[in-house]
Design a protein around this motif. Structure first.
Motif, short mmCIF file in Angstrom:
data_model
loop_
_atom_site.label_atom_id
_atom_site.label_comp_id
_atom_site.label_asym_id
_atom_site.label_seq_id
_atom_site.Cartn_x
_atom_site.Cartn_y
_atom_site.Cartn_z
N SER A 43 0.85 -1.18 0.00
CA SER A 43 0.00 0.00 0.00
C SER A 43 0.88 1.22 0.00
N SER A 44 0.50 2.24 -0.74
CA SER A 44 1.25 3.48 -0.74
C SER A 44 0.80 4.38 0.39
N ALA A 45 -0.34 4.08 1.01
CA ALA A 45 -0.84 4.87 2.13
C ALA A 45 -0.07 4.48 3.38
N PRO A 46 0.10 5.43 4.31
CA PRO A 46 0.80 5.09 5.55
C PRO A 46 0.00 4.05 6.34
N ALA A 47 0.72 3.19 7.00
CA ALA A 47 0.05 2.13 7.78
C ALA A 47 -0.69 2.77 8.95
N GLU A 48 -1.90 2.32 9.17
CA GLU A 48 -2.72 2.84 10.26
C GLU A 48 -3.03 1.68 11.19
N ALA A 49 -2.79 1.89 12.46
CA ALA A 49 -3.01 0.81 13.42
C ALA A 49 -4.49 0.53 13.55
N VAL A 50 -4.84 -0.73 13.38
CA VAL A 50 -6.23 -1.14 13.53
C VAL A 50 -6.24 -2.35 14.45
N ALA A 51 -6.88 -2.20 15.58
CA ALA A 51 -6.99 -3.31 16.51
C ALA A 51 -8.14 -4.19 16.08
N GLU A 52 -8.05 -5.46 16.39
CA GLU A 52 -9.07 -6.41 15.95
C GLU A 52 -9.60 -7.22 17.12
N VAL B 195 -14.57 -6.79 22.55
CA VAL B 195 -13.74 -5.70 23.09
C VAL B 195 -12.41 -5.63 22.36
N VAL B 196 -12.00 -4.41 22.05
CA VAL B 196 -10.68 -4.12 21.52
C VAL B 196 -10.07 -3.03 22.38
N GLU B 197 -8.87 -3.26 22.86
CA GLU B 197 -8.12 -2.23 23.58
C GLU B 197 -7.12 -1.66 22.59
N ASN C 183 -18.31 -8.41 8.43
CA ASN C 183 -17.10 -7.79 8.97
C ASN C 183 -17.37 -6.31 9.16
N VAL C 184 -16.93 -5.78 10.29
CA VAL C 184 -17.18 -4.38 10.61
C VAL C 184 -15.87 -3.72 11.00
N ALA C 185 -15.58 -2.59 10.37
CA ALA C 185 -14.48 -1.74 10.79
C ALA C 185 -15.11 -0.48 11.37
N LYS D 293 -7.10 9.22 15.10
CA LYS D 293 -7.82 8.08 14.52
C LYS D 293 -7.68 6.87 15.43
N VAL D 294 -8.81 6.30 15.84
CA VAL D 294 -8.84 5.10 16.66
C VAL D 294 -9.82 4.14 15.99
N ASN D 295 -9.29 3.01 15.50
CA ASN D 295 -10.10 2.09 14.72
C ASN D 295 -10.08 0.70 15.32
N GLY D 296 -11.14 -0.07 15.06
CA GLY D 296 -11.20 -1.45 15.51
C GLY D 296 -11.97 -2.29 14.51
N ARG D 297 -11.64 -3.57 14.47
CA ARG D 297 -12.33 -4.51 13.58
C ARG D 297 -13.12 -5.51 14.42
N PHE D 298 -14.36 -5.76 13.95
CA PHE D 298 -15.26 -6.63 14.66
C PHE D 298 -16.00 -7.51 13.65
N THR D 299 -16.75 -8.47 14.14
CA THR D 299 -17.60 -9.31 13.28
C THR D 299 -18.93 -9.51 13.97
N PHE D 300 -19.97 -9.80 13.17
CA PHE D 300 -21.24 -10.27 13.73
C PHE D 300 -21.91 -11.17 12.72
N ALA D 301 -22.84 -11.96 13.18
CA ALA D 301 -23.58 -12.87 12.29
C ALA D 301 -25.05 -12.51 12.35
N LYS D 302 -25.69 -12.59 11.20
CA LYS D 302 -27.15 -12.32 11.12
C LYS D 302 -27.82 -13.64 10.89
#
Length: 164
Positions: free
Chosen positions: A30-39, A67-69, A144-146, A155-164
């Motif tokens: 990626s040419s974009a700077p890396a952004e920390a994403v907790a999962e 939960v993501v710290e 999948n949810v970001a 910027k504070v980001n987290g990745r999550f999941t859910f099922a329907k």
């Protein structure tokens, strides 16, 4: 005896090189700077419990969701399946006291089981001290949810999941 030690060292070095090579060769650049994403670990669909306050009026550390710290931040996503979609409750808190952050801009980027993506803005519910949104999804499967949060330019980001 030295040949045996050299052979052992060579095998260990080769294994380490293969392991490190596999970790670094994902092929994604990626040419974009890396952004920390907790999962968050994958969790089945949860019911949304009523938020509860401790004796000092602060929110409890966990609402029963994923939960993501992330640094000093506590991110928690609680989902509830409803007939018209999935209700999201997102708790964005700071510090050991888990003080609610009310003035952030929060967006959910949702990828459905068929690969389509949708962005939904979450609004702050002052009574519940969390962000909320209704996601109009009806297809069964894993989503999948970001969650992208902007807290005063941070910027504070987290990745999550859910099922329907």
């Amino acid at each position: 005896m030295t040949i045996k030690k050299t052979l052992t060292f060579s095998v260990v070095a080769l294994g380490l090189a293969l392991t490190l090579g596999a970790c670094g060769s994902s092929g994604e650049q990626s040419s974009a700077p890396a952004e920390a994403v907790a999962e968050a670990p994958a969790v089945e669909t949860q019911a949304a419990p009523a938020p509860s306050a401790g004796g000092d009026g602060q929110m409890q550390a966990s609402q029963g969701g994923q939960v993501v710290e992330s640094g000093p931040y506590h991110l928690e996503l609680v989902t509830a399946n409803e007939p018209t979609g999935v209700h999201l409750d997102f708790f964005l808190q700071k510090g050991d006291t888990h003080e609610a952050i009310a003035d952030a801009k929060v967006m959910a980027q949702i990828q459905s089981p068929d690969g389509t993506q949708e962005s939904i803005e979450l609004t702050y519910d002052a009574d519940g001290a969390h962000y909320t949104a209704m996601v109009p999804v009806t297809a069964a499967g894993d989503y999948n949810v970001a969650i992208l949060s902007d807290i005063g330019g941070e910027k504070v980001n987290g990745r999550f999941t859910f099922a329907k």
